[in-house]
Enzyme design. Structure first.
Site, PDB file in Angstrom:
ATOM      1  N   ARG A 167      -1.893  -6.929  -8.304  1.00  0.00           N
ATOM      2  CA  ARG A 167      -0.735  -7.806  -8.050  1.00  0.00           C
ATOM      3  C   ARG A 167      -0.647  -8.934  -9.061  1.00  0.00           C
ATOM      4  O   ARG A 167       0.433  -9.438  -9.361  1.00  0.00           O
ATOM      5  CB  ARG A 167      -0.837  -8.431  -6.649  1.00  0.00           C
ATOM      6  CG  ARG A 167      -0.571  -7.465  -5.523  1.00  0.00           C
ATOM      7  CD  ARG A 167      -1.015  -8.043  -4.211  1.00  0.00           C
ATOM      8  NE  ARG A 167      -2.468  -8.271  -4.242  1.00  0.00           N
ATOM      9  CZ  ARG A 167      -3.221  -8.502  -3.194  1.00  0.00           C
ATOM     10  NH1 ARG A 167      -2.665  -8.576  -2.003  1.00  0.00           N
ATOM     11  NH2 ARG A 167      -4.515  -8.665  -3.312  1.00  0.00           N
ATOM     12  N   SER A 223      -3.026  -7.774   3.072  1.00  0.00           N
ATOM     13  CA  SER A 223      -3.466  -7.591   4.460  1.00  0.00           C
ATOM     14  C   SER A 223      -3.931  -8.913   5.045  1.00  0.00           C
ATOM     15  O   SER A 223      -3.693  -9.204   6.221  1.00  0.00           O
ATOM     16  CB  SER A 223      -4.614  -6.572   4.524  1.00  0.00           C
ATOM     17  OG  SER A 223      -4.196  -5.339   4.027  1.00  0.00           O
ATOM     18  N   HIS A 244       0.841  -1.215   0.000  1.00  0.00           N
ATOM     19  CA  HIS A 244       0.000   0.000   0.000  1.00  0.00           C
ATOM     20  C   HIS A 244       0.869   1.255   0.000  1.00  0.00           C
ATOM     21  O   HIS A 244       0.591   2.217  -0.717  1.00  0.00           O
ATOM     22  CB  HIS A 244      -0.892   0.053   1.253  1.00  0.00           C
ATOM     23  CG  HIS A 244      -1.982  -0.975   1.312  1.00  0.00           C
ATOM     24  ND1 HIS A 244      -2.178  -1.778   2.407  1.00  0.00           N
ATOM     25  CD2 HIS A 244      -2.941  -1.315   0.419  1.00  0.00           C
ATOM     26  CE1 HIS A 244      -3.221  -2.566   2.188  1.00  0.00           C
ATOM     27  NE2 HIS A 244      -3.699  -2.308   0.984  1.00  0.00           N
ATOM     28  N   LYS A 270     -17.008  -7.719   9.410  1.00  0.00           N
ATOM     29  CA  LYS A 270     -17.706  -7.724  10.711  1.00  0.00           C
ATOM     30  C   LYS A 270     -16.707  -7.721  11.856  1.00  0.00           C
ATOM     31  O   LYS A 270     -16.911  -7.086  12.864  1.00  0.00           O
ATOM     32  CB  LYS A 270     -18.624  -8.939  10.787  1.00  0.00           C
ATOM     33  CG  LYS A 270     -19.905  -8.703  10.032  1.00  0.00           C
ATOM     34  CD  LYS A 270     -21.024  -9.597  10.543  1.00  0.00           C
ATOM     35  CE  LYS A 270     -22.328  -9.265   9.825  1.00  0.00           C
ATOM     36  NZ  LYS A 270     -22.845 -10.370   9.023  1.00  0.00           N
TER      37      LYS A 270
END
Ligand code: PNS
Length: 161
Positions: free
Chosen positions: A90, A128, A17, A41
C-alpha cells in the site's frame, strides 16, 4: 500450471484483499489463499471463521483454494507446490516491512519468491487493523470490508451504526 500463494492473517478480509485475489488470478492459474492460523493471541476472528469467510467470498472465483497454515510460509509454499508468493503493497511502510521478509523467504527457498502487487490507490488506507479499531469504537466499516464480512461482524459483535 502456475500457482501462487497469497498468505495473510485476514483478520478480517478487506476489500483490498479481494482486489488482490482477483488481480493475482490474472497472472496465475491458481491462487492458494493461506490463512495464518495463530496470527495473534487474541484474533478478532477464529481461524475457522476466517477460513469460512474467505471460502464464501471466493466460492465463485475459479482457481482459488483456501487453506489454513501454521509455521513458516516457505514450508506452506512447498506443501502447496506453489511457484511464488503474492503480497500487496500500500505504501512505503508496507514495502519496508515486506522487503526483508521476501528476501529471507527467497533465501530459504527460491520457490517462495515474492511478487508485490501495488494496491489500488483508493484502497491504500484500508487494513484489517483499521477495521478492528472501527468495530471496537462503532465506526463505519462499509467501504472497508465485503458484505459477507460485514454481515459476520454484525452478528458476532452486535455491531450496528
Ligand atoms: O496479513 P499479515 O498479518 O500481514 O500476514 C503476515 C504473514 C502471514 C504473511 C507473515 O506473518 C508470515 O508469512 N508468517 C508465517 C511465518 C513466517 O514464515 N515468517 C517469516 C520468517 S522469515
Amino acid at each position: 500450471m502456475a500457482t501462487a500463494v497469497f498468505p495473510g492473517s485476514f483478520d478480517p478480509v478487506t476489500i483490498g484483499h479481494m482486489d488482490l485475489i482477483k488481480r493475482a488470478l490474472a497472472i496465475f492459474d491458481k491462487l492458494v489463499i493461506g490463512v495464518l492460523a495463530n496470527s495473534a493471541k487474541n484474533p478478532f476472528f477464529t481461524e475457522e471463521e476466517r477460513v469460512y469467510m474467505l471460502k464464501e467470498l471466493t466460492k465463485d472465483i475459479p482457481g482459488t483454494e483456501v487453506i489454513q497454515f501454521n509455521g513458516l510460509l516457505v514450508d506452506f509454499v512447498k506443501e502447496t507446490k506453489a511457484d511464488a508468493v503474492i503480497r500487496g503493497i500500500r505504501n512505503s511502510i508496507d514495502f519496508e516491512y515486506e522487503l526483508p521478509l521476501a528476501q529471507a523467504n527467497y533465501k530459504l527457498d527460491y520457490k517462495a519468491d515474492t511478487i508485490f502487487l501495488a494496491t489500488l490507490p483508493e484502497h491504500s488506507y484500508i487494513s484489517s487493523s483499521a477495521v478492528r479499531e472501527l468495530v471496537r469504537y462503532k465506526g463505519d466499516i462499509k467501504g472497508f470490508v465485503p458484505d459477507v464480512v460485514y454481515q459476520f461482524i454484525v452478528q458476532k459483535f452486535d455491531y450496528m451504526i
